[in-house]
Design an enzyme around this catalytic site. Structure first.
Site, PDB file in Angstrom:
ATOM      1  CB  CYS A 151      -0.919  -0.004   1.218  1.00 34.09           C
ATOM      2  SG  CYS A 151      -2.172  -1.278   1.119  1.00 34.09           S
TER       3      CYS A 151
HETATM    4  N1  LIG Z   1      -2.791  -6.036   1.692  1.00 36.37           N
HETATM    5  C1  LIG Z   1      -3.220  -4.973   2.321  1.00 36.37           C
HETATM    6  O1  LIG Z   1      -2.858  -4.754   3.463  1.00 36.37           O
HETATM    7  C2  LIG Z   1      -4.189  -4.001   1.655  1.00 36.37           C
HETATM    8  C3  LIG Z   1      -4.815  -3.053   2.463  1.00 36.37           C
HETATM    9  C4  LIG Z   1      -5.723  -2.182   1.892  1.00 36.37           C
HETATM   10  C5  LIG Z   1      -5.968  -2.235   0.521  1.00 36.37           C
HETATM   11  N2  LIG Z   1      -5.325  -3.152  -0.266  1.00 36.37           N
HETATM   12  C6  LIG Z   1      -5.645  -3.177  -1.693  1.00 36.37           C
HETATM   13  O2  LIG Z   1      -6.520  -4.273  -1.942  1.00 36.37           O
HETATM   14  C7  LIG Z   1      -6.262  -4.823  -3.226  1.00 36.37           C
HETATM   15  C8  LIG Z   1      -5.944  -6.297  -3.110  1.00 36.37           C
HETATM   16  O3  LIG Z   1      -4.732  -6.442  -2.374  1.00 36.37           O
HETATM   17  P1  LIG Z   1      -4.326  -7.796  -1.651  1.00 36.37           P
HETATM   18  O4  LIG Z   1      -3.207  -7.439  -0.743  1.00 36.37           O
HETATM   19  O5  LIG Z   1      -5.519  -8.481  -1.087  1.00 36.37           O
HETATM   20  O6  LIG Z   1      -3.781  -8.638  -2.911  1.00 36.37           O
HETATM   21  P2  LIG Z   1      -3.381 -10.181  -2.930  1.00 36.37           P
HETATM   22  O7  LIG Z   1      -2.315 -10.311  -3.954  1.00 36.37           O
HETATM   23  O8  LIG Z   1      -3.138 -10.682  -1.545  1.00 36.37           O
HETATM   24  O9  LIG Z   1      -4.692 -10.913  -3.454  1.00 36.37           O
HETATM   25  C9  LIG Z   1      -5.252 -10.668  -4.692  1.00 36.37           C
HETATM   26  C10 LIG Z   1      -5.927 -11.941  -5.190  1.00 36.37           C
HETATM   27  O10 LIG Z   1      -6.592 -11.618  -6.407  1.00 36.37           O
HETATM   28  C11 LIG Z   1      -6.473 -12.713  -7.279  1.00 36.37           C
HETATM   29  N3  LIG Z   1      -6.723 -12.261  -8.642  1.00 36.37           N
HETATM   30  C12 LIG Z   1      -5.906 -11.610  -9.494  1.00 36.37           C
HETATM   31  N4  LIG Z   1      -6.546 -11.347 -10.651  1.00 36.37           N
HETATM   32  C13 LIG Z   1      -7.798 -11.826 -10.522  1.00 36.37           C
HETATM   33  C14 LIG Z   1      -8.942 -11.847 -11.371  1.00 36.37           C
HETATM   34  N5  LIG Z   1      -8.905 -11.303 -12.592  1.00 36.37           N
HETATM   35  N6  LIG Z   1     -10.062 -12.442 -10.922  1.00 36.37           N
HETATM   36  C15 LIG Z   1     -10.091 -12.995  -9.693  1.00 36.37           C
HETATM   37  N7  LIG Z   1      -9.049 -13.004  -8.826  1.00 36.37           N
HETATM   38  C16 LIG Z   1      -7.921 -12.422  -9.251  1.00 36.37           C
HETATM   39  C17 LIG Z   1      -5.082 -13.229  -7.018  1.00 36.37           C
HETATM   40  O11 LIG Z   1      -4.935 -14.587  -7.449  1.00 36.37           O
HETATM   41  C18 LIG Z   1      -4.973 -13.086  -5.490  1.00 36.37           C
HETATM   42  O12 LIG Z   1      -5.383 -14.244  -4.812  1.00 36.37           O
HETATM   43  C19 LIG Z   1      -5.132  -3.981  -3.817  1.00 36.37           C
HETATM   44  O13 LIG Z   1      -5.690  -2.950  -4.584  1.00 36.37           O
HETATM   45  C20 LIG Z   1      -4.452  -3.396  -2.603  1.00 36.37           C
HETATM   46  O14 LIG Z   1      -3.806  -2.180  -2.885  1.00 36.37           O
HETATM   47  C21 LIG Z   1      -4.449  -4.048   0.289  1.00 36.37           C
END
Ligand SMILES: NC(=O)c1ccc[n+]([C@@H]2O[C@H](COP(=O)([O-])OP(=O)(O)OC[C@H]3O[C@@H](n4cnc5c(N)ncnc54)[C@H](O)[C@@H]3O)[C@@H](O)[C@H]2O)c1
Length: 453
Positions: free
Chosen positions: A286
């Protein structure tokens, strides 16, 4: 208000009324697209609230593990996944056709940057294409992935309209930023207030109704752009303030003043000051990335976001600053980085979590190796990791290992590490987190981020 006819021949609010009724009775089927750090805790929270939840992910590995009742996310206990899978409340799938079963879909797919630091919207693009292709009319779609202001309206909305669905009547579209803080024991998905902005008032109403079922406080805002900017403001605020204290560490170092003492004393002010701490740089999915989404958007409007640029520059130089500290510390005992064995303690991007994405430890290790050091690492949360095609395995933090190393560099201050033990057995410790503040005796020469500490 005159009631118009929907394409099904029902009233203009037919889908909204039906969806609100299904949400209210918890009979709606809730979908989560992307089952990672954000999506999985959210899916579990909806299941806990009594909804039937379908998680869709393109990763077969993730889906197979969840189906077997295993959790790949530290903050989600496997017992929760297993309980909800067994109770038929949660299922995971790679089959996009199952999106047609969903009444509401939250999207939590990655939003990384490409090499040039521009947004990589390919995941959001693909995921929303899939949803727009398979969803039924009457579905609520909420984007949760952090992104630039305008994404929901400019990138996502047209995909549904191309199918002939009118947003706000036949399909509902909103943005609601995720605020999950991995490893935070006090605040979780349920008790962290959730901001929601809909394309139309009806979109906002149904999205707020859905989240109110499983999140204690929902904060509606007037548009998706406002909701998108809320997340970017929050993370830019952190990036800028961390940049400020990192620069303060460099300033204190030049002045020979203890930066930790200055911060501790400043934090006694009961108003107008918020404590941020310096460190080896910023990491995670992030803080290092999100502000660049805003900077990029503003570049398209011919505006340069100066605070973001300066903070990013300072924060990204911190690993170099740390490596300079190591170099000086070794020099003081007549050694060079080249040929020294250095143990890096903590490689996760922050304490008590198992995530190394964008971790400054990776830069510290790379920079030390570029200077010829032999680097090993210890991290109780990360037994092994692969970076640039090379897999590394962590070492146990034994007295022998510390004694045979020329320096130990504390990059991440996990609570479970015994810092007195490190000070007792290492010869040089470079402490980037003030983890040794409570060490009572030290065989090691301890070097802090700022001179005078
Ligand atoms: N990790 C954090 O602490 C956090 C906090 C707030 C916001 N975010 C935001 O949330 C979003 C997700 O982050 P995350 O950390 O959960 O990512 P992550 O990589 O942990 O998980 C994302 C998942 O999405 C799946 N994926 C990718 N393309 C896909 C598709 N087309 N259809 C279905 N699934 C698909 C991946 O296989 C993966 O399992 C990002 O935008 C991130 O910036 C993350």
């Amino acid at each position: 208000m005159t009631s118009m006819q929907s394409p099904t021949g029902g009233s203009d609010t037919e889908y909204e009324d039906r969806l609100l009724q299904r949400i209210g009775s918890h009979s709606a089927v809730v979908g989560v697209v992307g089952l990672g750090y954000v999506g999985l805790p959210l899916a579990v929270e909806f299941a806990r609230a009594g909804f039937r939840v379908i998680g869709f992910d393109v990763s077969r590995r993730v889906v197979e593990a969840l189906t077997a009742g295993r959790s790949h996310i530290q903050d989600v206990p496997a017992s929760d996944v297993e309980t909800f899978v067994r109770a038929g409340k949660f299922s995971a799938t790679t089959d996009p056709a199952r999106i047609a079963e969903m009444d509401a879909v939250s999207i939590a797919v990655p939003t990384p940057l490409v090499k040039t630091r521009d947004p990589d919207m390919s995941y959001v693009d693909k995921a929303t294409d899939t949803i727009a292709t398979h969803c039924r009319p009457g579905t609520l779609v909420v984007l949760e992935s952090t992104t630039y202001p305008g994404t929901t309206r400019e990138l996502v909305q047209p995909k549904f309209e191309r199918r002939g669905l009118t947003v706000g009547r036949d399909v509902f579209l909103a943005f609601s930023p995720e605020r999950v803080d991995p490893g935070n024991e006090r605040y979780n998905t349920r008790n962290t207030p959730k901001v929601v902005g809909g394309i139309t008032p009806a979109c906002k109403r149904v999205a707020a109704a859905l989240y109110s079922t499983c999140i204690e406080t929902v904060v509606p805002v007037s548009s998706p752009e406002a909701a998108e900017l809320v997340k970017l403001l929050e993370n830019t605020f952190r990036s800028v303030n961390i940049g400020l204290v990192n620069e303060m560490a460099i300033i204190c170092d030049r002045l020979g003043v203890n930066v930790w003492e200055v911060i501790d004393a400043a934090a006694t002010k009961p108003f107008g000051f918020m404590r941020f701490t310096p460190g080896p740089g910023i990491g995670g999915h992030c803080i290092p990335l999100d502000p660049h989404y805003l900077a990029w958007k503003m570049r398209t409007l011919n505006y340069r976001t100066r605070f973001i640029d300066v903070a990013s520059e300072i924060n990204s130089q911190m690993p170099d600053f740390v490596v300079e500290k190591v170099s000086h510390a070794l020099n003081d005992v007549c050694k060079s980085v080249k040929g020294s064995r250095i143990v890096v303690i903590g490689v996760a991007y922050k304490k008590n979590i198992d995530d190394i994405r964008e971790s400054p430890a990776l830069d510290v290790i790379r920079l030390l190796e570029e200077r010829g050091a032999d680097v090993v690492y210890h991290d109780p949360f990360i037994p092994a990791f692969t970076e640039d095609g090379r897999t590394r395995h962590g070492i146990a933090l034994s007295a022998e290992e510390l004694a045979r190393s020329d320096a130990a560099v504390i990059v991440t201050d996990h609570t479970s590490i015994n810092y007195q033990f490190v000070a007792d057995h290492a010869s040089v410790v470079v402490d980037t987190r003030n983890a040794t503040a409570h060490v009572t005796r030290s065989r090691a020469r301890i070097v802090s981020l700022s001179a005078g500490a």
